[in-house]
Design a protein around this motif. Structure first.
Motif, PDB file in Angstrom:
ATOM      1  N   UNK A   1       0.831  -1.206   0.000  1.00 15.22           N
ATOM      2  CA  UNK A   1       0.000   0.000   0.000  1.00 15.22           C
ATOM      3  C   UNK A   1       0.864   1.253   0.000  1.00 15.22           C
ATOM      4  N   UNK A   2       2.019   1.177   0.647  1.00 16.52           N
ATOM      5  CA  UNK A   2       2.935   2.312   0.665  1.00 16.52           C
ATOM      6  C   UNK A   2       3.468   2.599  -0.742  1.00 16.52           C
ATOM      7  N   UNK A   3       3.693   1.550  -1.526  1.00 16.02           N
ATOM      8  CA  UNK A   3       4.174   1.744  -2.902  1.00 16.02           C
ATOM      9  C   UNK A   3       3.092   2.427  -3.753  1.00 16.02           C
ATOM     10  N   UNK A   4       1.839   2.030  -3.548  1.00 20.56           N
ATOM     11  CA  UNK A   4       0.719   2.672  -4.262  1.00 20.56           C
ATOM     12  C   UNK A   4       0.641   4.141  -3.881  1.00 20.56           C
ATOM     13  N   UNK A   5       0.837   4.442  -2.598  1.00 22.54           N
ATOM     14  CA  UNK A   5       0.789   5.835  -2.136  1.00 22.54           C
ATOM     15  C   UNK A   5       1.901   6.646  -2.805  1.00 22.54           C
ATOM     16  N   UNK A   6       3.103   6.063  -2.921  1.00 29.86           N
ATOM     17  CA  UNK A   6       4.218   6.758  -3.571  1.00 29.86           C
ATOM     18  C   UNK A   6       3.937   7.005  -5.051  1.00 29.86           C
ATOM     19  N   UNK A   7       3.377   5.999  -5.712  1.00 29.19           N
ATOM     20  CA  UNK A   7       3.045   6.154  -7.129  1.00 29.19           C
ATOM     21  C   UNK A   7       1.986   7.239  -7.330  1.00 29.19           C
ATOM     22  N   UNK A   8       1.029   7.260  -6.457  1.00 27.19           N
ATOM     23  CA  UNK A   8      -0.034   8.270  -6.528  1.00 27.19           C
ATOM     24  C   UNK A   8       0.543   9.670  -6.309  1.00 27.19           C
ATOM     25  N   UNK A   9       1.414   9.801  -5.319  1.00 21.41           N
ATOM     26  CA  UNK A   9       2.024  11.088  -5.008  1.00 21.41           C
ATOM     27  C   UNK A   9       2.867  11.594  -6.179  1.00 21.41           C
ATOM     28  N   UNK A  10       3.680  10.710  -6.756  1.00 20.34           N
ATOM     29  CA  UNK A  10       4.525  11.094  -7.893  1.00 20.34           C
ATOM     30  C   UNK A  10       3.678  11.474  -9.103  1.00 20.34           C
ATOM     31  N   UNK A  11       2.592  10.749  -9.323  1.00 19.93           N
ATOM     32  CA  UNK A  11       1.716  11.041 -10.459  1.00 19.93           C
ATOM     33  C   UNK A  11       1.043  12.399 -10.285  1.00 19.93           C
ATOM     34  N   UNK A  12       0.647  12.713  -9.056  1.00 18.59           N
ATOM     35  CA  UNK A  12       0.005  13.996  -8.790  1.00 18.59           C
ATOM     36  C   UNK A  12       0.974  15.146  -9.040  1.00 18.59           C
ATOM     37  N   UNK A  13       2.241  14.950  -8.677  1.00 13.20           N
ATOM     38  CA  UNK A  13       3.249  15.982  -8.928  1.00 13.20           C
ATOM     39  C   UNK A  13       3.423  16.217 -10.430  1.00 13.20           C
ATOM     40  N   UNK A  14       3.492  15.107 -11.199  1.00 10.58           N
ATOM     41  CA  UNK A  14       3.651  15.231 -12.637  1.00 10.58           C
ATOM     42  C   UNK A  14       2.438  15.926 -13.265  1.00 10.58           C
ATOM     43  N   UNK A  15       1.244  15.601 -12.762  1.00 12.56           N
ATOM     44  CA  UNK A  15       0.015  16.227 -13.259  1.00 12.56           C
ATOM     45  C   UNK A  15       0.062  17.741 -13.022  1.00 12.56           C
ATOM     46  N   UNK A  16       0.480  18.138 -11.835  1.00 12.72           N
ATOM     47  CA  UNK A  16       0.532  19.550 -11.488  1.00 12.72           C
ATOM     48  C   UNK A  16       1.495  20.311 -12.388  1.00 12.72           C
ATOM     49  N   UNK A  17       2.685  19.746 -12.585  1.00  9.18           N
ATOM     50  CA  UNK A  17       3.690  20.392 -13.436  1.00  9.18           C
ATOM     51  C   UNK A  17       3.190  20.502 -14.874  1.00  9.18           C
ATOM     52  N   UNK A  18       2.584  19.399 -15.362  1.00  8.81           N
ATOM     53  CA  UNK A  18       2.123  19.386 -16.750  1.00  8.81           C
ATOM     54  C   UNK A  18       0.998  20.381 -16.985  1.00  8.81           C
ATOM     55  N   UNK A  19       0.106  20.549 -16.016  1.00  9.72           N
ATOM     56  CA  UNK A  19      -1.013  21.496 -16.182  1.00  9.72           C
ATOM     57  C   UNK A  19      -0.527  22.943 -16.153  1.00  9.72           C
ATOM     58  N   UNK A  20       0.532  23.203 -15.368  1.00  9.09           N
ATOM     59  CA  UNK A  20       1.082  24.562 -15.327  1.00  9.09           C
ATOM     60  C   UNK A  20       1.809  24.916 -16.619  1.00  9.09           C
ATOM     61  N   UNK A  21       2.422  23.897 -17.255  1.00  9.39           N
ATOM     62  CA  UNK A  21       3.187  24.144 -18.457  1.00  9.39           C
ATOM     63  C   UNK A  21       2.326  24.131 -19.727  1.00  9.39           C
ATOM     64  N   UNK A  22       1.129  23.564 -19.595  1.00  8.26           N
ATOM     65  CA  UNK A  22       0.273  23.451 -20.780  1.00  8.26           C
ATOM     66  C   UNK A  22      -0.217  24.809 -21.261  1.00  8.26           C
TER      67      UNK A  22
END
Length: 285
Positions: free
Chosen positions: A264-285
C-alpha cells in the motif's frame, strides 16, 4: 440536595441580579487557615464539600471583577456566570502548597473566561482572534481616555507601551469602533431606509452571462489540461489516479495494492509522484 441547589443558584445569577449580589455578599469570607484546610482536603482527598465552600466563598470576588467589564455593553449576569466557570476551574487546579491565596490564583482564570465571552459576543464578527490581538483589544480599551479616536500622540504612546507598531494600534481601534449591520433590512423599515442594508447594494453575479461564459471556458480549459497531463503518465499511474479520484466508488490503497501485487505504501508513492507530474504538466500546458 439543599447544598447542591445552593451552588446552582449561586452560579446562575438569573434575572434578579441585585438579589444574587446580596446573596453572595452574605457568604462569609474564609480565613487563611480555613482556606488552606479546605484546599488541602480538596487537593489530597478530592473532597467535593471543600470545593463547594471554596467556590461559594469567592463568588463575591467574581462579581467585583465583572463590574470592571461593565463598559462592553454585555449583561453583568452573563459575565458573572462566565467568571464563575473560571473560578471553578481555578479551584479544581489550586495547589495549596504553592503558598498563595486562592483569590490571587483564581483572578487569571476568572478574567480569562470573561475575556473569551466578551470577544465572542461584543461583535458579530470577532475583532480579535490571535493571542496578540486579544491582548491589544483589552489593553487598548483600558487606555482609551474617551470615546473619540486617539490622537497621533496617543497612538504613539500606546504603541510604545505595548511594544507594537502604530499601524497595529490604528487597525485594532478601527475594528473596535466599527458597528455590526444586519444583512437584511429590519422588519418594518420603509423603502427609504431599507435600501441601506447590504442586501440591497451587494451585487449578484450568479446570472451574469459574461461570468457564466467565463466559468464555462475555465472549466473546459481545466478539463483539457487535465486530460493532456494524464495522457503523459504511464498506464499504471493513470489507472491508480482514475480509481483513486475519478470514479464514484473510489478504491483504497490496499485494494490497489492487491490488484498490482505491491504494498500500500508503494501505491501511495506512485499516486504522489503522479500527482506531482500532473501539477507540473497542467502549469506548463
Amino acid at each position: 440536595m439543599g447544598k447542591s441547589l445552593q451552588v446552582v443558584e449561586a452560579l446562575s445569577p438569573g434575572q434578579n441580579l441585585e438579589a444574587y449580589v446580596r446573596s453572595v455578599s452574605a457568604i462569609p469570607v474564609l480565613s487563611v487557615e480555613e482556606e488552606r484546610e479546605l484546599a488541602e482536603r480538596l487537593y489530597y482527598n478530592n473532597d467535593l464539600e471543600a470545593a463547594r465552600r471554596l467556590v461559594m466563598s469567592h463568588m463575591r470576588f467574581v462579581v467585583h471583577v465583572a463590574k470592571s467589564y461593565s463598559g462592553y455593553g454585555l449583561a453583568q449576569a452573563d459575565l458573572i456566570q462566565e467568571g464563575n466557570v473560571g473560578l471553578m476551574k481555578a479551584v479544581k487546579r489550586f495547589d495549596p502548597n504553592v503558598g498563595v491565596r486562592l483569590v490571587s490564583f483564581a483572578v487569571h482564570w476568572i478574567k480569562a473566561e470573561m475575556h473569551e465571552y466578551i470577544l465572542r459576543n461584543w461583535r458579530i464578527v470577532k475583532v480579535a482572534t490571535t493571542k496578540a490581538q486579544r491582548k491589544m483589544f483589552f489593553n487598548l480599551r483600558s487606555k482609551k481616555k474617551s470615546l473619540g479616536w486617539l490622537t497621533n500622540d496617543e497612538v504613539k504612546a500606546v504603541a510604545e507601551d505595548l511594544g507594537v507598531d502604530q499601524a497595529v494600534v490604528r487597525e485594532m481601534e478601527g475594528r473596535m469602533s466599527s458597528s455590526d449591520m444586519a444583512y437584511d433590512a429590519p422588519v418594518g423599515d420603509d423603502d427609504e431606509r431599507a435600501y441601506q442594508s447590504p442586501a440591497y447594494f451587494l451585487e449578484d453575479h450568479s446570472n451574469d452571462p459574461a461570468r457564466q461564459v467565463e466559468d464555462e471556458n475555465w472549466e473546459n480549459d481545466s478539463n483539457t489540461r487535465l486530460a493532456t497531463a494524464m495522457s503523459q503518465l504511464d498506464e499504471r499511474s493513470q489507472d491508480i489516479l482514475a480509481q483513486r479520484w475519478l470514479t464514484e466508488e473510489k478504491s483504497t490503497l490496499h485494494e490497489l495494492a492487491a490488484q498490482y501485487q505491491v504494498s500500500a505504501e508503494r501505491i501511495r508513492q506512485l499516486e504522489k509522484n503522479a500527482m506531482k507530474k500532473i501539477k507540473v504538466a497542467m502549469l506548463e500546458a
